[in-house]
Design a protein around this motif. Structure first.
Motif, PDB file in Angstrom:
ATOM      1  N   PHE A   4       0.831  -1.207   0.000  1.00 23.81           N
ATOM      2  CA  PHE A   4       0.000   0.000   0.000  1.00 23.81           C
ATOM      3  C   PHE A   4       0.864   1.256   0.000  1.00 23.81           C
ATOM      4  O   PHE A   4       0.552   2.241  -0.678  1.00 23.81           O
ATOM      5  CB  PHE A   4      -0.934  -0.003   1.210  1.00 23.81           C
ATOM      6  CG  PHE A   4      -1.964  -1.085   1.174  1.00 23.81           C
ATOM      7  CD1 PHE A   4      -2.776  -1.266   0.061  1.00 23.81           C
ATOM      8  CD2 PHE A   4      -2.117  -1.948   2.244  1.00 23.81           C
ATOM      9  CE1 PHE A   4      -3.728  -2.272   0.016  1.00 23.81           C
ATOM     10  CE2 PHE A   4      -3.061  -2.959   2.213  1.00 23.81           C
ATOM     11  CZ  PHE A   4      -3.868  -3.123   1.095  1.00 23.81           C
ATOM     12  N   ALA A   5       1.957   1.225   0.779  1.00 26.17           N
ATOM     13  CA  ALA A   5       2.853   2.385   0.835  1.00 26.17           C
ATOM     14  C   ALA A   5       3.496   2.630  -0.527  1.00 26.17           C
ATOM     15  O   ALA A   5       3.664   3.785  -0.945  1.00 26.17           O
ATOM     16  CB  ALA A   5       3.932   2.169   1.901  1.00 26.17           C
ATOM     17  N   SER A   6       3.856   1.556  -1.230  1.00 26.83           N
ATOM     18  CA  SER A   6       4.468   1.691  -2.553  1.00 26.83           C
ATOM     19  C   SER A   6       3.480   2.300  -3.548  1.00 26.83           C
ATOM     20  O   SER A   6       3.826   3.220  -4.302  1.00 26.83           O
ATOM     21  CB  SER A   6       4.931   0.322  -3.061  1.00 26.83           C
ATOM     22  OG  SER A   6       5.863  -0.262  -2.180  1.00 26.83           O
ATOM     23  N   ILE A   7       2.252   1.785  -3.545  1.00 31.02           N
ATOM     24  CA  ILE A   7       1.240   2.292  -4.469  1.00 31.02           C
ATOM     25  C   ILE A   7       0.931   3.756  -4.177  1.00 31.02           C
ATOM     26  O   ILE A   7       0.865   4.591  -5.092  1.00 31.02           O
ATOM     27  CB  ILE A   7      -0.039   1.444  -4.372  1.00 31.02           C
ATOM     28  CG1 ILE A   7       0.243   0.022  -4.868  1.00 31.02           C
ATOM     29  CG2 ILE A   7      -1.169   2.077  -5.180  1.00 31.02           C
ATOM     30  CD1 ILE A   7      -0.894  -0.950  -4.635  1.00 31.02           C
ATOM     31  N   ALA A   8       0.773   4.089  -2.891  1.00 29.68           N
ATOM     32  CA  ALA A   8       0.460   5.471  -2.509  1.00 29.68           C
ATOM     33  C   ALA A   8       1.606   6.406  -2.862  1.00 29.68           C
ATOM     34  O   ALA A   8       1.390   7.520  -3.376  1.00 29.68           O
ATOM     35  CB  ALA A   8       0.152   5.541  -1.017  1.00 29.68           C
ATOM     36  N   GLY A   9       2.837   5.974  -2.598  1.00 24.51           N
ATOM     37  CA  GLY A   9       3.999   6.811  -2.907  1.00 24.51           C
ATOM     38  C   GLY A   9       4.151   7.061  -4.393  1.00 24.51           C
ATOM     39  O   GLY A   9       4.440   8.187  -4.818  1.00 24.51           O
ATOM     40  N   LEU A  10       3.959   6.018  -5.193  1.00 18.24           N
ATOM     41  CA  LEU A  10       4.041   6.171  -6.646  1.00 18.24           C
ATOM     42  C   LEU A  10       2.931   7.092  -7.164  1.00 18.24           C
ATOM     43  O   LEU A  10       3.172   7.924  -8.052  1.00 18.24           O
ATOM     44  CB  LEU A  10       3.931   4.803  -7.317  1.00 18.24           C
ATOM     45  CG  LEU A  10       5.140   3.863  -7.146  1.00 18.24           C
ATOM     46  CD1 LEU A  10       4.799   2.481  -7.655  1.00 18.24           C
ATOM     47  CD2 LEU A  10       6.360   4.413  -7.866  1.00 18.24           C
ATOM     48  N   ALA A  11       1.731   6.947  -6.599  1.00 15.02           N
ATOM     49  CA  ALA A  11       0.615   7.792  -7.031  1.00 15.02           C
ATOM     50  C   ALA A  11       0.894   9.257  -6.753  1.00 15.02           C
ATOM     51  O   ALA A  11       0.642  10.131  -7.601  1.00 15.02           O
ATOM     52  CB  ALA A  11      -0.670   7.349  -6.322  1.00 15.02           C
ATOM     53  N   VAL A  12       1.428   9.559  -5.580  1.00 14.03           N
ATOM     54  CA  VAL A  12       1.753  10.943  -5.226  1.00 14.03           C
ATOM     55  C   VAL A  12       2.855  11.477  -6.132  1.00 14.03           C
ATOM     56  O   VAL A  12       2.778  12.611  -6.626  1.00 14.03           O
ATOM     57  CB  VAL A  12       2.163  11.040  -3.744  1.00 14.03           C
ATOM     58  CG1 VAL A  12       2.718  12.430  -3.429  1.00 14.03           C
ATOM     59  CG2 VAL A  12       0.976  10.741  -2.838  1.00 14.03           C
ATOM     60  N   ASN A  13       3.885  10.652  -6.378  1.00 14.95           N
ATOM     61  CA  ASN A  13       5.012  11.103  -7.195  1.00 14.95           C
ATOM     62  C   ASN A  13       4.585  11.411  -8.618  1.00 14.95           C
ATOM     63  O   ASN A  13       4.892  12.473  -9.170  1.00 14.95           O
ATOM     64  CB  ASN A  13       6.107  10.038  -7.184  1.00 14.95           C
ATOM     65  CG  ASN A  13       7.392  10.510  -7.826  1.00 14.95           C
ATOM     66  OD1 ASN A  13       7.456  10.701  -9.032  1.00 14.95           O
ATOM     67  ND2 ASN A  13       8.435  10.695  -7.022  1.00 14.95           N
ATOM     68  N   PHE A  14       3.855  10.490  -9.243  1.00 17.41           N
ATOM     69  CA  PHE A  14       3.468  10.663 -10.644  1.00 17.41           C
ATOM     70  C   PHE A  14       2.372  11.708 -10.831  1.00 17.41           C
ATOM     71  O   PHE A  14       2.203  12.251 -11.924  1.00 17.41           O
ATOM     72  CB  PHE A  14       3.029   9.323 -11.245  1.00 17.41           C
ATOM     73  CG  PHE A  14       4.155   8.343 -11.413  1.00 17.41           C
ATOM     74  CD1 PHE A  14       5.368   8.734 -11.972  1.00 17.41           C
ATOM     75  CD2 PHE A  14       4.015   7.026 -10.994  1.00 17.41           C
ATOM     76  CE1 PHE A  14       6.411   7.830 -12.124  1.00 17.41           C
ATOM     77  CE2 PHE A  14       5.055   6.122 -11.148  1.00 17.41           C
ATOM     78  CZ  PHE A  14       6.256   6.522 -11.707  1.00 17.41           C
ATOM     79  N   SER A  15       1.617  11.986  -9.756  1.00 20.09           N
ATOM     80  CA  SER A  15       0.576  13.011  -9.857  1.00 20.09           C
ATOM     81  C   SER A  15       1.150  14.421  -9.789  1.00 20.09           C
ATOM     82  O   SER A  15       0.474  15.391 -10.133  1.00 20.09           O
ATOM     83  CB  SER A  15      -0.449  12.825  -8.733  1.00 20.09           C
ATOM     84  OG  SER A  15       0.123  13.134  -7.474  1.00 20.09           O
ATOM     85  N   GLY A  16       2.407  14.528  -9.334  1.00 22.51           N
ATOM     86  CA  GLY A  16       3.033  15.839  -9.226  1.00 22.51           C
ATOM     87  C   GLY A  16       2.664  16.593  -7.965  1.00 22.51           C
ATOM     88  O   GLY A  16       3.031  17.757  -7.794  1.00 22.51           O
ATOM     89  N   ILE A  17       1.946  15.938  -7.049  1.00 21.82           N
ATOM     90  CA  ILE A  17       1.557  16.583  -5.787  1.00 21.82           C
ATOM     91  C   ILE A  17       2.792  16.765  -4.911  1.00 21.82           C
ATOM     92  O   ILE A  17       3.566  15.828  -4.710  1.00 21.82           O
ATOM     93  CB  ILE A  17       0.509  15.739  -5.046  1.00 21.82           C
ATOM     94  CG1 ILE A  17      -0.768  15.621  -5.881  1.00 21.82           C
ATOM     95  CG2 ILE A  17       0.194  16.345  -3.680  1.00 21.82           C
ATOM     96  CD1 ILE A  17      -1.793  14.661  -5.300  1.00 21.82           C
TER      97      ILE A  17
END
Length: 295
Positions: A156-169
């Protein structure tokens, strides 16, 4: 170069030595510490590193692919050897494939190449962990569902971290600093726990353990070489892949062998003698990396 190698390896083995010394006179709850580490501190470090927008994760896709080849390819390379020696495949192959990228790999890469190596170290760690909890568990128990295997905080931490990174947030600096501080606990704690576990070395299967101590890094390095030759990886990633490929078996292999009753005593010898063997292997690999000038 000798100074570089000593300054890299000495803290690793000193912290592990502190764990072994403490464990010699006390009986710490290592299982509880490992659960806390894997469910809280490690996921926080993973999320913090992956969510940091200053880390261009798209640049690490090649490294992740190369690491996948090293992990899964080790099983393919050593399968004939296991067959010839009539070894139990479920006992021998998982420790040869799934290396100590957490307890030893994370701190070793950061100490060897500096904080700039942390994203590469985390990517390698995630690749190894995801493969271990998917393909590795399937090897031990083919009937376990995929959803159950992947229902882990680090996933879950990996998915959340990747989502934040690629979203540009861009996360607030104070939040990232807090996550980094809490996540930073995991690295010395992993080494300390490794030291305590080293007290459980079972030398009754020392021949199998010695075979694993040679075969595990040898197979990884054999597979890393063509991947480095084929892929155009930056110098720091090349250096990180060499170290990753030479790491000994993960302690988690022993814990899972206990859970699934897969000859845990033999797996303990493979894991713990393999980690002792890294006292010889890692200085040689680091010496090669420093001499080649990758970083």
């Amino acid at each position: 170069m000798i100074t570089q190698i000593l300054s890299t390896l000495l803290p690793v083995f000193l912290v592990a030595g502190c764990g072994a010394l403490y464990g010699r006179y006390r009986t710490p709850d290592i299982r509880g510490l490992n659960v806390l580490n894997m469910e809280l501190f490690v996921p926080m470090l993973v999320f913090a590193v992956l969510a940091d927008k200053e880390a261009p994760l798209q640049d690490y896709a090649g490294l992740a692919l190369a690491a996948t080849v090293v992990v899964l390819g080790s099983g393919v390379v050593l399968y004939p050897l296991a067959r010839v020696l009539k070894l139990n495949l479920k006992t021998f192959l998982p420790p040869m494939m799934f290396n100590n990228s957490g307890n030893m790999g994370l701190p070793l890469l950061v100490l060897a190449f500096g904080e700039q190596a942390l994203p590469a170290a985390v990517v390698l760690f995630i690749v190894e962990m995801l493969l271990h909890f998917s393909f590795g568990l399937h090897m031990l128990d083919p009937h376990t569902s995929i959803l159950r295997r992947l229902r882990l905080p680090i996933v879950f931490a990996s998915i959340a971290g990747l989502a934040v990174n690629f979203s540009g947030i861009a996360l607030p600096g104070a939040l990232l600093e807090t996550l980094n501080m809490l996540g930073g606990v995991c690295i010395p704690l992993m080494l300390f726990a490794l030291g305590v576990r080293m007290l459980d070395v079972d030398f009754s299967d020392w021949k199998l353990g010695l075979l694993g101590a040679i075969a595990c890094p040898a197979s990884g390095l054999i597979l890393a070489w063509p991947m480095i030759a084929i892929m155009d990886l930056p110098g720091l990633q090349v250096a990180s892949l060499w170290v990753f490929a030479a790491l000994p078996p993960a302690v988690l292999n022993y814990m899972l062998a206990e859970q699934y009753q897969q000859e845990p005593h033999k797996v303990a010898s493979l894991v713990l003698i393999g980690n002792l063997g890294s006292l010889v292997v890692m200085p040689l690999v680091l010496g090669m990396v420093f001499a080649a000038g990758y970083v």
